[in-house]
Design a protein around this motif. Structure first.
Motif, PDB file in Angstrom:
ATOM      1  N   GLU A   1      53.376  54.164  32.745  1.00  0.00           N
ATOM      2  CA  GLU A   1      53.556  52.991  31.626  1.00  0.00           C
ATOM      3  C   GLU A   1      54.129  51.504  31.839  1.00  0.00           C
ATOM      4  OE1 GLU A   1      55.127  52.380  26.758  1.00  0.00           O
ATOM      5  OE2 GLU A   1      54.225  53.917  27.321  1.00  0.00           O
ATOM      6  N   TRP A   2      55.355  51.973  32.555  1.00  0.00           N
ATOM      7  CA  TRP A   2      56.284  50.425  32.947  1.00  0.00           C
ATOM      8  C   TRP A   2      55.622  49.839  34.027  1.00  0.00           C
ATOM      9  CZ3 TRP A   2      58.979  50.107  37.820  1.00  0.00           C
ATOM     10  CH2 TRP A   2      59.550  48.770  37.614  1.00  0.00           C
ATOM     11  N   LEU A   3      54.726  50.588  35.191  1.00  0.00           N
ATOM     12  CA  LEU A   3      53.841  50.052  35.795  1.00  0.00           C
ATOM     13  C   LEU A   3      52.850  49.679  36.093  1.00  0.00           C
ATOM     14  CD1 LEU A   3      54.482  53.411  38.873  1.00  0.00           C
ATOM     15  CD2 LEU A   3      55.795  51.067  38.606  1.00  0.00           C
ATOM     16  N   GLU A   4      52.526  50.036  34.593  1.00  0.00           N
ATOM     17  CA  GLU A   4      51.241  49.218  34.376  1.00  0.00           C
ATOM     18  C   GLU A   4      50.977  47.871  33.554  1.00  0.00           C
ATOM     19  OE1 GLU A   4      48.372  52.285  32.190  1.00  0.00           O
ATOM     20  OE2 GLU A   4      48.536  52.967  33.025  1.00  0.00           O
ATOM     21  N   LYS A   5      52.214  47.873  33.212  1.00  0.00           N
ATOM     22  CA  LYS A   5      53.122  46.704  32.094  1.00  0.00           C
ATOM     23  C   LYS A   5      53.554  45.488  33.575  1.00  0.00           C
ATOM     24  CE  LYS A   5      54.581  48.107  28.216  1.00  0.00           C
ATOM     25  NZ  LYS A   5      55.756  48.406  26.926  1.00  0.00           N
ATOM     26  N   MET A   6      54.255  46.014  34.471  1.00  0.00           N
ATOM     27  CA  MET A   6      54.017  45.506  35.633  1.00  0.00           C
ATOM     28  C   MET A   6      52.804  44.713  36.402  1.00  0.00           C
ATOM     29  SD  MET A   6      57.336  46.969  37.360  1.00  0.00           S
ATOM     30  CE  MET A   6      57.542  45.069  38.747  1.00  0.00           C
ATOM     31  N   LEU A   7      51.893  46.095  36.274  1.00  0.00           N
ATOM     32  CA  LEU A   7      51.095  45.554  36.618  1.00  0.00           C
ATOM     33  C   LEU A   7      50.100  44.545  36.146  1.00  0.00           C
ATOM     34  CD1 LEU A   7      49.211  46.385  39.429  1.00  0.00           C
ATOM     35  CD2 LEU A   7      48.245  47.627  38.575  1.00  0.00           C
TER      36      LEU A   7
ATOM     37  N   PHE B   1      45.772  51.600  42.576  1.00  0.00           N
ATOM     38  CA  PHE B   1      46.765  51.174  42.579  1.00  0.00           C
ATOM     39  C   PHE B   1      47.972  51.910  42.403  1.00  0.00           C
ATOM     40  CE2 PHE B   1      44.959  47.140  41.280  1.00  0.00           C
ATOM     41  CZ  PHE B   1      44.443  46.310  42.267  1.00  0.00           C
ATOM     42  N   MET B   2      47.878  52.618  41.237  1.00  0.00           N
ATOM     43  CA  MET B   2      49.878  53.826  41.348  1.00  0.00           C
ATOM     44  C   MET B   2      49.827  54.762  43.145  1.00  0.00           C
ATOM     45  SD  MET B   2      50.605  52.931  37.889  1.00  0.00           S
ATOM     46  CE  MET B   2      49.697  51.529  37.192  1.00  0.00           C
ATOM     47  N   LYS B   3      48.612  54.910  43.382  1.00  0.00           N
ATOM     48  CA  LYS B   3      49.172  55.443  44.305  1.00  0.00           C
ATOM     49  C   LYS B   3      48.959  54.511  45.508  1.00  0.00           C
ATOM     50  CE  LYS B   3      45.684  59.512  44.130  1.00  0.00           C
ATOM     51  NZ  LYS B   3      44.124  60.025  44.412  1.00  0.00           N
TER      52      LYS B   3
ATOM     53  N   LEU C   1      49.356  43.588  46.381  1.00  0.00           N
ATOM     54  CA  LEU C   1      48.553  44.680  45.917  1.00  0.00           C
ATOM     55  C   LEU C   1      47.544  43.996  45.437  1.00  0.00           C
ATOM     56  CD1 LEU C   1      50.301  48.004  45.274  1.00  0.00           C
ATOM     57  CD2 LEU C   1      49.077  47.218  47.414  1.00  0.00           C
ATOM     58  N   VAL C   2      47.794  42.915  44.478  1.00  0.00           N
ATOM     59  CA  VAL C   2      46.709  42.277  43.416  1.00  0.00           C
ATOM     60  C   VAL C   2      46.645  41.297  43.676  1.00  0.00           C
ATOM     61  CG1 VAL C   2      47.173  40.895  41.034  1.00  0.00           C
ATOM     62  CG2 VAL C   2      48.326  42.650  41.417  1.00  0.00           C
ATOM     63  N   TYR C   3      47.593  40.387  44.606  1.00  0.00           N
ATOM     64  CA  TYR C   3      46.678  39.363  45.178  1.00  0.00           C
ATOM     65  C   TYR C   3      45.252  39.693  46.873  1.00  0.00           C
ATOM     66  CZ  TYR C   3      46.570  35.844  48.879  1.00  0.00           C
ATOM     67  OH  TYR C   3      46.130  35.069  50.090  1.00  0.00           O
ATOM     68  N   GLU C   4      45.571  40.391  47.546  1.00  0.00           N
ATOM     69  CA  GLU C   4      44.626  41.813  47.559  1.00  0.00           C
ATOM     70  C   GLU C   4      43.846  41.845  47.726  1.00  0.00           C
ATOM     71  OE1 GLU C   4      44.365  45.533  50.928  1.00  0.00           O
ATOM     72  OE2 GLU C   4      45.892  45.023  50.234  1.00  0.00           O
ATOM     73  N   TYR C   5      43.993  42.358  46.507  1.00  0.00           N
ATOM     74  CA  TYR C   5      42.698  43.175  45.187  1.00  0.00           C
ATOM     75  C   TYR C   5      42.107  41.769  44.720  1.00  0.00           C
ATOM     76  CZ  TYR C   5      40.152  44.837  41.205  1.00  0.00           C
ATOM     77  OH  TYR C   5      38.896  45.582  40.272  1.00  0.00           O
ATOM     78  N   MET C   6      42.460  40.609  44.456  1.00  0.00           N
ATOM     79  CA  MET C   6      42.030  39.189  44.161  1.00  0.00           C
ATOM     80  C   MET C   6      41.629  39.031  45.033  1.00  0.00           C
ATOM     81  SD  MET C   6      42.000  39.347  41.132  1.00  0.00           S
ATOM     82  CE  MET C   6      41.899  38.027  40.578  1.00  0.00           C
TER      83      MET C   6
ATOM     84  N   ARG D   1      39.705  48.009  48.764  1.00  0.00           N
ATOM     85  CA  ARG D   1      39.016  49.450  49.473  1.00  0.00           C
ATOM     86  C   ARG D   1      39.362  49.912  47.829  1.00  0.00           C
ATOM     87  NH1 ARG D   1      44.425  47.551  50.384  1.00  0.00           N
ATOM     88  NH2 ARG D   1      46.231  48.926  49.081  1.00  0.00           N
ATOM     89  N   PHE D   2      39.124  49.088  46.337  1.00  0.00           N
ATOM     90  CA  PHE D   2      39.650  50.237  45.355  1.00  0.00           C
ATOM     91  C   PHE D   2      38.545  50.453  44.775  1.00  0.00           C
ATOM     92  CE2 PHE D   2      43.690  47.244  45.427  1.00  0.00           C
ATOM     93  CZ  PHE D   2      44.428  48.820  45.949  1.00  0.00           C
TER      94      PHE D   2
END
Length: 68
Positions: A4-10, A34-36, A55-60, A67-68
């Motif tokens: 939950e905390w990681l999802e909020k940060m994400l 993302f979590m892995k 990770l978010v920069y790479e994704y966007m 790769r997601f």
């Protein structure tokens, strides 16, 4: 770390790029990836926010061939 905390940060990291995960959530498969990746990349020398930002920069930037 609690998911939950990681999802909020994400969610905070995605908001910097104009995407609110509460309104437009990631598919579960992408969230699991993302979590892995977070747990795999995070080490003693890096902070969680650094891993998230990368990770978010790479994704966007690579949405089409991400790769997601």
């Amino acid at each position: 770390m609690q998911r939950e905390w990681l999802e909020k940060m994400l969610n905070r990291a995605f908001r910097q790029y104009g995407r609110n995960l509460e309104e437009h959530p990631l598919p579960e498969k992408e969230m699991v990836s993302f979590m892995k990746d977070i747990e795999h990349i995070k080490d003693e020398e890096t902070e969680y926010y650094e891993v998230m930002e990368d990770l978010v920069y790479e994704y966007m930037v690579n949405k089409d061939d991400c790769r997601f």
